[in-house]
Scaffold this active site. Structure first.
Site, PDB file in Angstrom:
ATOM      1  N   ALA A   1      -5.503   3.417 -13.995  1.00  0.00           N
ATOM      2  CA  ALA A   1      -5.123   2.290 -12.755  1.00  0.00           C
ATOM      3  C   ALA A   1      -6.001   1.986 -12.382  1.00  0.00           C
ATOM      4  CB  ALA A   1      -4.162   3.342 -11.553  1.00  0.00           C
TER       5      ALA A   1
ATOM      6  N   SER B   1      -8.265   2.619  -3.172  1.00  0.00           N
ATOM      7  CA  SER B   1      -7.868   3.306  -4.264  1.00  0.00           C
ATOM      8  C   SER B   1      -6.394   3.064  -4.389  1.00  0.00           C
ATOM      9  CB  SER B   1      -8.185   4.979  -4.488  1.00  0.00           C
ATOM     10  OG  SER B   1      -7.707   5.227  -5.795  1.00  0.00           O
ATOM     11  N   ASN B   2      -5.427   3.498  -5.514  1.00  0.00           N
ATOM     12  CA  ASN B   2      -4.122   2.861  -5.058  1.00  0.00           C
ATOM     13  C   ASN B   2      -3.082   4.401  -5.780  1.00  0.00           C
ATOM     14  OD1 ASN B   2      -3.884   4.005  -8.536  1.00  0.00           O
ATOM     15  ND2 ASN B   2      -5.453   2.222  -8.149  1.00  0.00           N
ATOM     16  N   PRO B   3      -2.050   4.339  -5.427  1.00  0.00           N
ATOM     17  CA  PRO B   3      -1.166   5.795  -5.161  1.00  0.00           C
ATOM     18  C   PRO B   3      -1.172   6.740  -6.706  1.00  0.00           C
ATOM     19  CG  PRO B   3       0.161   4.216  -4.905  1.00  0.00           C
ATOM     20  CD  PRO B   3      -0.924   2.880  -4.984  1.00  0.00           C
ATOM     21  N   SER B   4      -1.339   6.158  -7.885  1.00  0.00           N
ATOM     22  CA  SER B   4      -1.092   6.270  -9.252  1.00  0.00           C
ATOM     23  C   SER B   4      -2.249   7.847  -8.628  1.00  0.00           C
ATOM     24  CB  SER B   4      -2.529   6.085  -9.960  1.00  0.00           C
ATOM     25  OG  SER B   4      -2.830   7.009 -11.415  1.00  0.00           O
TER      26      SER B   4
END
Ligand code: CTP
Length: 398
Positions: free
Chosen positions: A279, A213-216
């Site tokens: 994102a 995943s990503n920090p969005s």
């Protein structure tokens, strides 16, 4: 006008409470979503189960959660924020008096005080009660306070007499609600337009306990959805597992993976405006495991496969007149990469967001965005909501 709208139906303790079940059905047949709040005395006329089955949603009666004390006692705020209109049908003389004097002794009256939407009161009672000086005065006060009143009709009442006091037919209540919603809907450049906004990260599971995943946080996407709503748009927000709060007034659907988001986007592909602020993870695990992978059996190399590029697909399948807005989050060569995405994905606009600048990017409350169009370029700074408002005001001027 009520299609796609959210109706909060307040039912109070009069014999006409049973008619509220038919009213709920008619609202639904017109395409509206309905939630029901009952006063405790209304439950003596009709069971909560009738309304929960019909509305396919829990029915609120108590401010305090009896089964789970201390939990979820703020429904009156959330439901009041959720609704496009609050219709009280039937409204007894007792609830009318409480409304006029601002009492908040049950869920219905508390929600009334908290609601930001217009409120339509349908007074329904016996003829003598309706004509009593107190009720006459309270109705007058309610009008002065800005409540909408739909006068009862004359007819055969439960007491056996013919008089004014009957609840008007559902068609009439729906027609009146529709007029009020129309009057209160925001008039702006996006009025009458369907706007689809995606926000937040995707999660691509490797096994049940691990994902890519990503920090969005979803903040910027939610701000874009709110900005579109403030310009009059009929907004649907598609959101991943966000940590930012989603206002109840926004219609939303959730996704986890990029594939799920892709399916939801396809279902709304006819929107007039699509804003892809999500994102989206470009990669997913080539294989997912149904059970947790034990470290001693795991390979140190993770095989990946590509996720669909949803925005690129939208660009290739664009409807005439549709406006596509993308985001580009970059750590270097911001303008160059953003312009290449604008062209490659056949976008109308791209919001270029630098990760290397202070006060911008994941999780921050503020942002710095350069909006790039085919001929335009303009930079905006401020809180994420201010930036979102400025971007959409630039794209959709009055
Ligand atoms: N996007 C998308 N589907 C993907 C990846 C991105 O719809 N699989 C959308 C994003 O929502 C955003 C825009 O495309 O509006 C650009 O996303 P970004 O991650 O910056 O760019 P990519 O196209 O993934 O390119 P790169 O990773 O090479 O920067």
């Amino acid at each position: 006008m009520v299609a796609g709208k959210r109706i909060l139906l307040g039912v109070t303790g009069g014999i006409a409470a049973y008619k509220a079940a038919y009213l709920l059905r008619e609202f639904q047949k017109s395409g509206a979503q309905v939630r029901v709040i009952m006063t405790p005395s209304a439950t003596r006329f009709v069971g909560t189960e009738t309304f929960s089955s019909l509305s396919r949603h829990e029915v609120a009666v108590d401010v305090f959660n009896q089964e789970n004390p201390g939990n979820d006692w703020t429904k009156h705020i959330h439901w009041g924020d959720w609704a496009d209109i609050f219709v009280i049908a039937p409204c007894t003389a007792n609830t009318l008096a409480k409304i006029v004097y601002g009492q908040s002794d049950n869920m219905l009256t508390s929600t009334l005080l908290a609601a930001r939407c217009p409120i339509l009161i349908c007074p329904t009672m016996d003829g003598e009660m309706y004509e009593s000086p107190a009720v006459t005065e309270n109705l007058q006060k309610a009008k002065e306070l800005g409540f909408y009143i739909l006068e009862p009709e004359s007819g055969y009442l439960a007491s056996g007499i013919e008089a004014v006091g009957r609840l008007p037919e559902p068609e009439k209540i729906i027609e009146e609600s529709s007029k009020i919603i129309g009057k209160h809907s925001i008039q702006g450049p996006l009025t009458g337009k369907q706007v689809l906004v995606s926000a937040g990260p995707t999660r691509e599971f490797i096994d049940p306990v691990r994902f890519i995943s990503n920090p969005s946080t979803g903040k910027m996407g939610i701000a874009m959805a709110e900005a579109a709503r403030l310009l009059g748009g009929n907004v649907t927000l598609l959101h991943g597992p966000v940590t930012a709060e989603i206002p109840d007034r926004l219609k939303s659907e959730s996704f986890i993976t990029a594939d799920e988001l892709f399916e939801q986007v396809k279902a709304h592909q006819d929107a007039d405006v699509i804003i892809m602020a999500a994102a989206v993870s470009d990669f997913k695990a080539a294989e997912t495991n149904n059970h947790k992978v034990k470290k001693e059996h795991a390979s140190l190399t993770l095989e990946l496969s590509r996720n669909p590029d949803i925005l690129e697909w939208l660009g290739q399948n664009k409807n005439p007149g549709q406006i596509l807005i993308g985001f580009a989050m970059e750590t270097e060569h911001l303008r160059k990469h953003a312009l290449s995405k604008l062209e490659r994905k056949k976008l109308d606009w791209i919001c270029a967001n630098s990760l290397s600048e202070g006060g911008a990017g994941f999780g921050s409350d503020t942002n710095k965005i350069t909006l790039l169009g085919k001929q335009t370029e303009e930079a905006f700074t401020g809180t994420k909501q201010q930036v979102a408002n400025q971007i959409l005001e630039k794209i959709f001027p009055e």
